[in-house]
Design an enzyme around this catalytic site. Structure first.
Site, mmCIF file in Angstrom:
data_model
loop_
_atom_site.group_PDB
_atom_site.id
_atom_site.type_symbol
_atom_site.label_atom_id
_atom_site.label_comp_id
_atom_site.label_asym_id
_atom_site.label_seq_id
_atom_site.Cartn_x
_atom_site.Cartn_y
_atom_site.Cartn_z
ATOM 1 N N LYS A 1 0.821 -1.212 0.000
ATOM 2 C CA LYS A 1 0.000 0.000 0.000
ATOM 3 C C LYS A 1 0.857 1.265 0.000
ATOM 4 O O LYS A 1 0.563 2.225 -0.725
ATOM 5 C CB LYS A 1 -0.943 0.006 1.206
ATOM 6 N N LYS B 1 1.188 11.824 4.989
ATOM 7 C CA LYS B 1 1.549 10.726 5.895
ATOM 8 C C LYS B 1 1.971 9.490 5.121
ATOM 9 O O LYS B 1 2.977 8.840 5.423
ATOM 10 C CB LYS B 1 0.369 10.414 6.822
#
Length: 298
Positions: free
Chosen positions: A171, A240
């Site tokens: 991911k 992030k």
């Protein structure tokens, strides 16, 4: 396994929990902001007052949170999932975190006889709504097989990748591309408009050319050209994610020059007050610098 707990009912989690309800699963929900659970309760979900109350009642626990520290706290903190989950429970975390976080929580879960799968998703709110998410899964293979039917309700492409952390690694690599492609698309479109090209015509040419990308299409069609930046995935979360991806690249030993530029650009977007807007709003940084607006015109 039909008894499911769902923790984290934000933009993604609320839609995923709704799909599980509609598919006939027995769903118990928990969210720090209680009112976010109300629409799901109206559809038949039960609302737990605490995380431990939820964890002690269900066979599968799903979490969809914001940050790595949130995952660690929800699972291992005081009153967290692992203090109450029964041996044999399967936990599935859909949050985007680094593989180190996933391996840490999986190890703690294993000490309690609980299986933990990292299963971050891609596809945005529309994918969560339609059950077409891409899901990248790491962790115990037996647990994966147990919850595969449940994951199939949520995702169209659901891939088991290996041991704990494998899903999270995949991911953040995906998010590396998301961030880099987003910045590149923003720079290109602003450059074209600053040169005097029609934004709509330029976009339509690019999407039929080798310069096309999924992020170019997403950003231009849904957000930039219509000038609406309500978030699917917010700037602060992409920052992030690319930061986590850059840490992975650094660990592997790859020169992540493009990722570093993307991380710095998204950090600048946050500093410019764009943190809570959709990731496509990163284009506003470049628009402000050269004094143009990328929008559909006649």
């Amino acid at each position: 396994m039909t008894s499911v707990g769902f923790i984290g009912l934000g933009v993604m989690g609320s839609r995923m929990a709704k799909r599980l309800l509609d598919a006939g699963f027995d769903v118990t929900v928990y969210n720090r902001t209680e009112e976010k659970a109300a629409p799901l309760v109206e559809r038949g979900a039960r609302q737990a007052g605490t995380i431990t109350a939820l964890a002690s009642e269900v066979e599968v626990i799903c979490t969809c949170l914001s940050m790595p520290d949130d995952v660690i706290n929800v699972y291992t903190g005081e009153g967290g999932v692992l203090h109450a989950a029964r041996s044999g429970t399967v936990c599935v975390d859909f949050t985007t975190v680094g593989p180190k976080t996933s391996r840490l929580v999986a190890e703690r879960a294993g000490e309690r006889g609980v299986a933990y799968l990292d299963a971050p998703v891609s596809g945005g709110p529309e994918g969560a709504e339609q059950g077409t998410l891409t899901m990248m899964v790491g962790g115990d293979q037996a647990a994966w097989k147990q919850v595969r039917p449940l994951l199939g309700v949520l995702g169209k492409t659901v891939e088991y990748l290996g041991e704990s952390g494998a899903g999270s690694a995949a991911k953040v690599i995906n998010q590396y591309l998301v961030a880099v492609h987003s910045v590149a698309a923003a720079e290109a479109m602003v450059a074209g408009v600053a040169y005097g090209l029609n934004a709509g015509k330029l976009y339509r040419l690019l999407k039929e050319s080798y310069g096309d990308s999924r992020m170019l299409r997403r950003h231009m069609e849904q957000f930039v050209l219509p000038r609406q930046f309500a978030p699917g995935g917010a700037v602060k979360y992409v920052h992030k994610d690319v930061r986590l991806a850059n840490a992975l690249m650094n660990e592997i030993g790859i020169n992540r020059c493009l990722g570093t530029g993307a991380e710095e650009t998204f950090a600048s977007a946050m500093a410019a007050g764009l943190a809570d807007l959709d990731m496509s709003a990163v284009i506003q940084l470049f628009e402000r610098r050269v004094g143009v607006t990328v929008k559909e015109t006649e």
